[in-house]
Motif scaffolding. Sequence first.
Motif, PDB file in Angstrom:
ATOM      1  N   TYR A  16    -112.969 -23.651 -55.131  1.00 27.86           N
ATOM      2  CA  TYR A  16    -113.497 -22.481 -54.444  1.00 27.86           C
ATOM      3  C   TYR A  16    -113.998 -21.479 -55.478  1.00 27.86           C
ATOM      4  O   TYR A  16    -113.399 -21.311 -56.539  1.00 27.86           O
ATOM      5  N   CYS A  26    -116.928 -19.352 -51.350  1.00 29.89           N
ATOM      6  CA  CYS A  26    -117.604 -20.582 -50.941  1.00 29.89           C
ATOM      7  C   CYS A  26    -116.958 -21.762 -51.668  1.00 29.89           C
ATOM      8  O   CYS A  26    -116.276 -21.591 -52.668  1.00 29.89           O
ATOM      9  N   LYS A  27    -117.177 -22.960 -51.105  1.00 33.06           N
ATOM     10  CA  LYS A  27    -116.684 -24.186 -51.726  1.00 33.06           C
ATOM     11  C   LYS A  27    -117.768 -24.691 -52.667  1.00 33.06           C
ATOM     12  O   LYS A  27    -118.898 -24.922 -52.256  1.00 33.06           O
ATOM     13  N   THR A 131    -107.562 -16.092 -47.478  1.00 34.62           N
ATOM     14  CA  THR A 131    -108.040 -15.998 -46.098  1.00 34.62           C
ATOM     15  C   THR A 131    -109.556 -16.034 -46.027  1.00 34.62           C
ATOM     16  O   THR A 131    -110.123 -16.707 -45.149  1.00 34.62           O
ATOM     17  N   CYS A 133    -111.530 -17.648 -47.664  1.00 39.71           N
ATOM     18  CA  CYS A 133    -112.055 -18.984 -47.989  1.00 39.71           C
ATOM     19  C   CYS A 133    -111.734 -20.036 -46.940  1.00 39.71           C
ATOM     20  O   CYS A 133    -112.235 -21.155 -47.017  1.00 39.71           O
ATOM     21  N   GLU A 134    -110.898 -19.705 -45.978  1.00 44.00           N
ATOM     22  CA  GLU A 134    -110.404 -20.712 -45.048  1.00 44.00           C
ATOM     23  C   GLU A 134    -111.504 -21.472 -44.318  1.00 44.00           C
ATOM     24  O   GLU A 134    -111.398 -22.664 -44.106  1.00 44.00           O
ATOM     25  N   ASN A 135    -112.545 -20.834 -43.900  1.00 39.98           N
ATOM     26  CA  ASN A 135    -113.658 -21.493 -43.199  1.00 39.98           C
ATOM     27  C   ASN A 135    -114.952 -21.319 -43.977  1.00 39.98           C
ATOM     28  O   ASN A 135    -116.025 -21.154 -43.394  1.00 39.98           O
ATOM     29  N   SER A 136    -114.843 -21.359 -45.289  1.00 37.15           N
ATOM     30  CA  SER A 136    -116.004 -21.044 -46.127  1.00 37.15           C
ATOM     31  C   SER A 136    -117.056 -22.148 -46.103  1.00 37.15           C
ATOM     32  O   SER A 136    -116.778 -23.310 -45.866  1.00 37.15           O
ATOM     33  N   ARG A 137    -118.271 -21.746 -46.376  1.00 36.60           N
ATOM     34  CA  ARG A 137    -119.413 -22.649 -46.462  1.00 36.60           C
ATOM     35  C   ARG A 137    -119.426 -23.301 -47.842  1.00 36.60           C
ATOM     36  O   ARG A 137    -118.697 -22.883 -48.735  1.00 36.60           O
TER      37      ARG A 137
END
Length: 161
Positions: A16, A26-27, A131, A133-137
């Motif tokens: 990340y 983001c990832k 938090t 980053c949990e649903n990051s693009r």
Amino acid sequence: YNHTPCIQLTTKGYRYLVFPEKNDCCKCCTYSHGDYLCGGPLSPEWVSNKTGNLIFLGIKDVKGRKCYKWDSRGLQNHSNFYYQFVDTGLPCEIDGLNYLRNPSEKADDQYIFKENSFKFFVNESFFDVPTICENSRYCGGRVCAIAPDHSKPPPVLKYKV
């Protein structure tokens, strides 16, 4: 983001990129699946010389301190230097070759350690995914992956995470 502090956190299968000042994440890539793999957490055995590519180069000065220096041959037999404080045995520098997507895109890494900041143990929560980053693009761009490729099976990890 250019000229913005960034934290690289490699945990839970991904690297990340966390930008605290922008409240963004983001990832960049994954070390668990896909075709654009990045390095995962280092094994404590990474300089154990199982490949025979580790060469001791003597004692060198790093920022006024005496350090043992090793060359650990890596990508395309390029040098990756590891330095260790002579008096304490703690890491003092890592200086190695890296590249973005291919060897023509050099992105060398150099890390100089502050000896008094080194800790043998860290709280496991340090590796929790923030938090934001949990649903990051996926980051995309020249350096990072655009999206995951689930068409290939996960690689067999050769070290314990």
